[in-house]
Scaffold this active site. Structure first.
Site, short mmCIF file in Angstrom:
data_model
loop_
_atom_site.label_atom_id
_atom_site.label_comp_id
_atom_site.label_asym_id
_atom_site.label_seq_id
_atom_site.Cartn_x
_atom_site.Cartn_y
_atom_site.Cartn_z
N ALA A 116 1.82 -37.68 9.69
CA ALA A 116 0.80 -38.56 9.99
C ALA A 116 0.46 -39.57 8.93
O ALA A 116 0.81 -39.26 7.64
CB ALA A 116 -0.50 -37.87 10.31
N LYS A 117 -0.28 -40.53 9.02
CA LYS A 117 -0.98 -41.24 7.94
C LYS A 117 -2.21 -41.93 8.35
O LYS A 117 -2.30 -42.17 9.70
CB LYS A 117 -0.13 -42.29 7.39
CG LYS A 117 -0.25 -42.66 6.04
CD LYS A 117 0.20 -41.76 4.96
CE LYS A 117 0.20 -42.15 3.45
NZ LYS A 117 1.18 -41.43 2.82
N GLY A 118 -3.21 -42.12 7.59
CA GLY A 118 -4.38 -42.81 7.85
C GLY A 118 -4.76 -44.00 6.92
O GLY A 118 -4.11 -44.01 5.85
#
Ligand code: GLU
Length: 427
Positions: A116-118
């Site tokens: 994931a990444k934000g």
């Protein structure tokens, strides 16, 4: 108005990093003969959340609206995991690419996570501490249903740090009504984080140097190391390099590079940045431009800042024999081919910088069990996992006669593809 919310926000998927990530993926998928049904599934993230939100400047009358993102690439093997980045060039495509890289990274070292990444499209250097806190708390509030200890666990990335993680933990905990440290990793030691996590990415990068150098017959003692980027990853890579008996001949950040042939005083540079935020004005060497750093005469180059810095335009002139990718996506596919031709050994991001997420995994496990390990246990296990991953990737490289990036991706993509196949398609 200085900056409009939609500036740079169009063509969200078109980011160069996403194009590069897809090129790498397609190349390896073809080489592996990956079933196209699985390949199609893995080219796109499973979930992507785009939010906009306002935050108040310290000047109370100013309210700025910004974009925030959280992308979860693969939910097959467990919760998703990956950092949160604050930078002006953050967009959906970039965050999606970084989430995809996280999936391969976790699979390569064998962690039970998808990627994931934000990110928030905002310039962290222009935020005061109070503004950064308001941005963080509101961003977390917007994505709160998307994250959680068994759902998706954020961590630091460019522009965020331990304090940011503490605010995330606090904001989440306020909402659920009890302290929930396991929702985020890279926290301050007071909240269950560890000094080892803080140093893990940079130290992990350098810990692979002896293994990489051995493949070239290169002596690491006294090896000259140039480091692009002096944030969390670059600075601890520099510390580790100096401790290993290497000479850190150049370091750089957004203010430019500092060069000193007989070695930059790493501790002094770190102290300077702690006080002044950047290397601007640091007198411990000759000033060079950031671009010049790549041409500095050295044995080892560590890109440890933004992506896309090693390109067809400079790959020909890089004197280093080993490149250890501390950053995510620092090398374009074209540059990769040039470096391979020239016999430069590239230890790819998904392997080289995996120490960060591995230490994050330890932190999450300890939080869930409420049982904490000693710093030396954490360091020992980290070293063991990274060295094993390197040896396994090197074995794939030798077997298939491919470079380390291709080998690492064969290993990572293969593991995820097999997990997808055994779970099957629902319904
Ligand atoms: N942001 C880091 C990375 O790119 C760490 C992610 C994590 O610790 O979850 O690998």
């Amino acid at each position: 108005m200085a900056h409009h919310i939609l500036e740079g926000g169009f063509q969200e998927w078109e980011s160069p990093l996403y194009q590069e990530a897809l090129k790498q993926f397609d190349h390896v998928a073809e080489l592996m003969g990956l079933d196209h049904n699985v390949a199609d599934r893995l080219r796109v993230p499973q979930r992507a959340l785009v939010v906009t939100f306002p935050f108040r400047h310290d000047d109370y009358s100013e309210v700025e609206s910004v974009f925030g993102y959280r992308v979860q690439h693969v939910l097959t093997m467990g919760p998703t995991k990956g950092g949160i980045r604050y930078a002006l060039d953050v967009n959906l495509g970039e965050v999606a690419a970084l989430a995809m890289l996280m999936t391969w990274k976790c699979a390569i070292v064998g962690l039970p996570f998808g990627g994931a990444k934000g990110g928030v499209r905002v310039d962290p250097l222009h935020l005061t501490r109070a503004e950064k806190q308001r941005v963080t708390r509101r961003y977390v509030t917007e994505i709160i249903g998307f994250i959680g200890p068994s759902r998706d666990i954020p961590a630091p990335d460019m522009g965020t740090d331990e304090q940011t993680m503490a605010w995330i933990m606090d904001t989440y905990s306020q909402q659920v009504g009890h302290a929930e440290p396991s929702v985020v990793t890279g926290k301050p030691p007071e909240l269950g984080g560890s000094i080892a996590r803080r140093e893990a990415t940079g130290r992990g990068v350098m810990s692979l140097l002896p293994l990489a150098a051995a493949r070239l017959g290169l002596d690491t003692d006294g090896a000259r190391v140039a480091i692009h980027g002096f944030g969390n990853v670059g600075s601890y890579a520099a510390v580790a390099a100096a401790e290993m008996g290497c000479r850190v001949v150049a370091v750089s950040d957004i203010s430019g590079a500092v060069y000193r042939g007989d070695g930059v005083d790493v501790a002094a540079a770190m102290e300077w940045v702690r006080r002044h935020r950047t290397l601007e004005g640091f007198g411990g060497g000759d000033r060079l431009s950031n671009e010049d750093l790549f041409a500095v005469d050295c044995d080892v180059l560590v890109p440890a800042a933004v992506g896309g810095v090693i390109t067809a335009a400079n790959a020909e002139d890089i004197p280093a024999r080993v490149i250890l990718e501390g950053a995510n996506g620092p090398t374009t596919t074209e540059a990769d081919a040039i470096l391979a031709d020239r016999g430069v050994l590239v230890v790819p991001d998904v392997l080289a910088n995996s120490g960060g997420v591995t230490a994050s995994y330890f932190e999450w496990v300890q939080d869930l069990q409420h049982y904490f390990w000693s710093e030396s246990e954490i360091r020992g296990r980290l070293h063991e996992i990274m060295a094993r991953a390197f040896r396994e990737v090197a074995a794939v490289a030798d077997e298939h006669r491919v470079d380390l990036r291709t080998a690492a991706l064969i290993k990572g993509i293969g593991r995820v593809a097999r997990a997808k196949l055994v779970r099957g398609v629902f319904p």
